[in-house]
Design a protein around this motif. Sequence first.
Motif, PDB file in Angstrom:
ATOM      1  N   VAL A  55      12.015   1.786 -19.595  1.00 38.93           N
ATOM      2  CA  VAL A  55      10.945   2.305 -18.751  1.00 38.93           C
ATOM      3  C   VAL A  55      11.112   1.742 -17.342  1.00 38.93           C
ATOM      4  O   VAL A  55      11.629   0.649 -17.152  1.00 38.93           O
ATOM      5  CB  VAL A  55       9.535   1.975 -19.298  1.00 38.93           C
ATOM      6  CG1 VAL A  55       9.256   2.701 -20.587  1.00 38.93           C
ATOM      7  CG2 VAL A  55       9.351   0.489 -19.466  1.00 38.93           C
ATOM      8  N   LEU A  56      10.664   2.514 -16.391  1.00 35.97           N
ATOM      9  CA  LEU A  56      10.723   2.110 -14.996  1.00 35.97           C
ATOM     10  C   LEU A  56       9.298   2.086 -14.470  1.00 35.97           C
ATOM     11  O   LEU A  56       8.652   3.117 -14.356  1.00 35.97           O
ATOM     12  CB  LEU A  56      11.572   3.108 -14.194  1.00 35.97           C
ATOM     13  CG  LEU A  56      11.825   2.814 -12.740  1.00 35.97           C
ATOM     14  CD1 LEU A  56      12.577   1.496 -12.584  1.00 35.97           C
ATOM     15  CD2 LEU A  56      12.614   3.934 -12.097  1.00 35.97           C
ATOM     16  N   GLY A  57       8.806   0.895 -14.199  1.00 41.00           N
ATOM     17  CA  GLY A  57       7.442   0.743 -13.710  1.00 41.00           C
ATOM     18  C   GLY A  57       7.312   1.188 -12.263  1.00 41.00           C
ATOM     19  O   GLY A  57       8.163   0.879 -11.430  1.00 41.00           O
ATOM     20  N   MET A  58       6.258   1.939 -11.980  1.00 37.86           N
ATOM     21  CA  MET A  58       5.962   2.387 -10.618  1.00 37.86           C
ATOM     22  C   MET A  58       4.461   2.252 -10.393  1.00 37.86           C
ATOM     23  O   MET A  58       3.679   2.393 -11.325  1.00 37.86           O
ATOM     24  CB  MET A  58       6.357   3.856 -10.423  1.00 37.86           C
ATOM     25  CG  MET A  58       7.819   4.123 -10.556  1.00 37.86           C
ATOM     26  SD  MET A  58       8.110   5.876 -10.216  1.00 37.86           S
ATOM     27  CE  MET A  58       9.823   5.984 -10.622  1.00 37.86           C
ATOM     28  N   ALA A  59       4.108   2.003  -9.138  1.00 38.15           N
ATOM     29  CA  ALA A  59       2.687   1.908  -8.808  1.00 38.15           C
ATOM     30  C   ALA A  59       2.484   2.528  -7.444  1.00 38.15           C
ATOM     31  O   ALA A  59       3.330   2.416  -6.554  1.00 38.15           O
ATOM     32  CB  ALA A  59       2.229   0.461  -8.802  1.00 38.15           C
ATOM     33  N   LEU A  60       1.359   3.206  -7.299  1.00 35.22           N
ATOM     34  CA  LEU A  60       0.992   3.815  -6.022  1.00 35.22           C
ATOM     35  C   LEU A  60      -0.481   3.548  -5.775  1.00 35.22           C
ATOM     36  O   LEU A  60      -1.338   4.031  -6.513  1.00 35.22           O
ATOM     37  CB  LEU A  60       1.243   5.322  -6.025  1.00 35.22           C
ATOM     38  CG  LEU A  60       0.860   6.053  -4.751  1.00 35.22           C
ATOM     39  CD1 LEU A  60       1.825   5.684  -3.629  1.00 35.22           C
ATOM     40  CD2 LEU A  60       0.869   7.557  -4.978  1.00 35.22           C
ATOM     41  N   PRO A  61      -0.803   2.788  -4.736  1.00 37.84           N
ATOM     42  CA  PRO A  61      -2.218   2.566  -4.417  1.00 37.84           C
ATOM     43  C   PRO A  61      -2.870   3.859  -3.941  1.00 37.84           C
ATOM     44  O   PRO A  61      -2.277   4.614  -3.172  1.00 37.84           O
ATOM     45  CB  PRO A  61      -2.164   1.536  -3.281  1.00 37.84           C
ATOM     46  CG  PRO A  61      -0.819   0.926  -3.364  1.00 37.84           C
ATOM     47  CD  PRO A  61       0.078   2.002  -3.902  1.00 37.84           C
TER      48      PRO A  61
ATOM     49  N   MET B 183       0.827  -1.210   0.000  1.00 37.24           N
ATOM     50  CA  MET B 183       0.000   0.000   0.000  1.00 37.24           C
ATOM     51  C   MET B 183       0.863   1.263   0.000  1.00 37.24           C
ATOM     52  O   MET B 183       0.469   2.298   0.508  1.00 37.24           O
ATOM     53  CB  MET B 183      -0.990   0.010   1.172  1.00 37.24           C
ATOM     54  CG  MET B 183      -2.017  -1.120   1.112  1.00 37.24           C
ATOM     55  SD  MET B 183      -2.956  -1.133  -0.449  1.00 37.24           S
ATOM     56  CE  MET B 183      -3.929   0.332  -0.265  1.00 37.24           C
ATOM     57  N   GLU B 184       2.060   1.169  -0.594  1.00 29.66           N
ATOM     58  CA  GLU B 184       2.972   2.303  -0.720  1.00 29.66           C
ATOM     59  C   GLU B 184       3.509   2.336  -2.149  1.00 29.66           C
ATOM     60  O   GLU B 184       3.329   1.393  -2.909  1.00 29.66           O
ATOM     61  CB  GLU B 184       4.145   2.160   0.265  1.00 29.66           C
ATOM     62  CG  GLU B 184       3.717   2.249   1.715  1.00 29.66           C
ATOM     63  CD  GLU B 184       4.899   2.116   2.663  1.00 29.66           C
ATOM     64  OE1 GLU B 184       6.051   1.974   2.195  1.00 29.66           O
ATOM     65  OE2 GLU B 184       4.670   2.148   3.876  1.00 29.66           O
ATOM     66  N   LEU B 185       4.215   3.429  -2.464  1.00 27.02           N
ATOM     67  CA  LEU B 185       4.845   3.539  -3.768  1.00 27.02           C
ATOM     68  C   LEU B 185       5.811   2.379  -3.963  1.00 27.02           C
ATOM     69  O   LEU B 185       6.626   2.088  -3.095  1.00 27.02           O
ATOM     70  CB  LEU B 185       5.610   4.867  -3.896  1.00 27.02           C
ATOM     71  CG  LEU B 185       6.382   5.065  -5.203  1.00 27.02           C
ATOM     72  CD1 LEU B 185       5.420   5.245  -6.375  1.00 27.02           C
ATOM     73  CD2 LEU B 185       7.313   6.245  -5.097  1.00 27.02           C
TER      74      LEU B 185
END
Length: 161
Positions: free
Chosen positions: A153-159, A137-139
């Motif tokens: 590319v650098l994948g990132m996800a933020l809930p 539940m964090e970046l």
Amino acid sequence: MKYIENLGLRYKLIGLVLLSLLPVLLILLSARQSEHGQAREVLRSQVQRLSVFAAREERQMLEATEHILRVTGLAYALFDDPQGRERLLRGVLAEHPRFSDLAVSSRDGTLLAAGSDTLREYYLPAQEWFRTAVHSMELAVGTFQIGPDNEPVLGMALPVH
């Protein structure tokens, strides 16, 4: 016989000259080794300075990215229609050309909206950065991959809740 004695003397003189030059050669080699050590220390110092600079730049980029993702997530929730949500994501992409794509998905990876069609081809739950973000539940930041346009590319996800 005298020639051999003189020859021996010549070798002795050459040996003495070489022996007298030996301390000078040792001093020169020592000085060169010292200069080499100093050059190595200067290089190490420069590499360390560049590493600190790169780490600072990376931290600032990650903080800015996290801020953009948070604000986009909040703004996304304000739109009721899918076209408005996709216009929002396309607008964010237009303002931030460093992003190759931007999307919103459910926790299970179902794509809800995207700024372009690129991410529609990916199965997000297969991406480590996506699973890490859902779990923590964090970046979450992935590793560099080659994107569809052959660019890194650098994948990132933020809930966003």
